[in-house]
Design a protein around this motif. Structure first.
Motif, short mmCIF file in Angstrom:
data_model
loop_
_atom_site.label_atom_id
_atom_site.label_comp_id
_atom_site.label_asym_id
_atom_site.label_seq_id
_atom_site.Cartn_x
_atom_site.Cartn_y
_atom_site.Cartn_z
N TRP A 156 32.24 18.71 -12.29
CA TRP A 156 30.90 19.17 -11.99
C TRP A 156 30.56 20.30 -12.93
CZ3 TRP A 156 34.66 18.38 -8.29
CH2 TRP A 156 34.42 17.35 -7.38
N LEU A 157 29.41 20.23 -13.58
CA LEU A 157 28.94 21.34 -14.41
C LEU A 157 28.50 22.48 -13.52
CD1 LEU A 157 26.89 19.52 -17.19
CD2 LEU A 157 29.14 20.60 -17.39
N LEU A 158 28.79 23.69 -13.93
CA LEU A 158 28.39 24.86 -13.15
C LEU A 158 27.09 25.39 -13.68
CD1 LEU A 158 31.81 26.67 -12.84
CD2 LEU A 158 30.70 25.19 -11.20
N THR B 269 28.99 26.35 -21.67
CA THR B 269 28.91 25.60 -20.42
C THR B 269 30.28 25.59 -19.75
OG1 THR B 269 29.31 23.51 -21.55
CG2 THR B 269 27.01 24.12 -21.19
N GLN B 270 30.26 25.50 -18.44
CA GLN B 270 31.48 25.53 -17.66
C GLN B 270 31.49 24.35 -16.71
OE1 GLN B 270 31.63 29.29 -15.63
NE2 GLN B 270 31.02 30.41 -17.45
N ALA B 271 32.68 23.86 -16.40
CA ALA B 271 32.82 22.75 -15.47
C ALA B 271 34.05 22.96 -14.61
CB ALA B 271 32.93 21.42 -16.21
N VAL B 272 33.93 22.57 -13.36
CA VAL B 272 35.07 22.51 -12.46
C VAL B 272 35.41 21.05 -12.31
CG1 VAL B 272 35.84 22.88 -10.09
CG2 VAL B 272 34.44 24.60 -11.21
N HIS C 75 39.24 12.25 -1.59
CA HIS C 75 40.61 12.25 -1.06
C HIS C 75 41.15 13.65 -0.83
CE1 HIS C 75 40.35 8.04 -2.01
NE2 HIS C 75 40.09 8.35 -3.26
N ARG C 76 40.29 14.56 -0.36
CA ARG C 76 40.67 15.93 -0.01
C ARG C 76 41.48 16.61 -1.11
NH1 ARG C 76 43.02 15.20 5.93
NH2 ARG C 76 42.24 13.11 6.10
N PRO C 77 40.87 16.82 -2.29
CA PRO C 77 41.63 17.42 -3.39
C PRO C 77 42.21 18.78 -3.03
CG PRO C 77 39.27 17.40 -3.88
CD PRO C 77 39.47 16.61 -2.63
N ARG C 78 43.43 18.98 -3.43
CA ARG C 78 44.11 20.25 -3.20
C ARG C 78 43.79 21.20 -4.34
NH1 ARG C 78 50.10 18.37 -1.77
NH2 ARG C 78 50.42 20.33 -2.83
N ARG C 79 43.90 22.49 -4.11
CA ARG C 79 43.52 23.46 -5.14
C ARG C 79 44.38 23.32 -6.39
NH1 ARG C 79 45.23 27.52 -1.09
NH2 ARG C 79 47.45 27.80 -1.46
N GLU C 80 45.60 22.79 -6.27
CA GLU C 80 46.43 22.59 -7.46
C GLU C 80 45.84 21.55 -8.40
OE1 GLU C 80 48.43 21.71 -4.24
OE2 GLU C 80 48.05 23.85 -4.03
N TRP C 81 44.98 20.70 -7.89
CA TRP C 81 44.36 19.66 -8.71
C TRP C 81 43.18 20.18 -9.51
CZ3 TRP C 81 43.52 15.10 -4.78
CH2 TRP C 81 44.73 14.76 -4.19
#
Length: 57
Positions: free
Chosen positions: A55-57, A40-43, A24-30
């Motif tokens: 998503w794991l980076l 470990t890092q995730a976005v 659903h076209r996520p906006r950067r604020e989300w």
């Protein structure tokens, strides 16, 4: 279209665009970035309907 090299970068762009539309076209604020104690890092993001994706980076 002609591509060369070890990876088809255009396929990565198309895949990212398709995923962006599917979510659903996520906006950067989300978007969020989470760093766990083990390094470990995730976005991720939470859509207005409450659905989450990460998503794991």
């Amino acid at each position: 279209m002609t591509t060369s090299g070890p990876r088809d970068l255009w396929q990565s762009v198309e895949s990212a665009w398709t995923g962006w539309r599917r979510h659903h076209r996520p906006r950067r604020e989300w978007l969020t970035l989470t760093v766990h104690p083990d390094g470990t890092q995730a976005v991720g993001f939470t859509a207005p309907d409450g659905g989450t994706t990460a998503w794991l980076l």
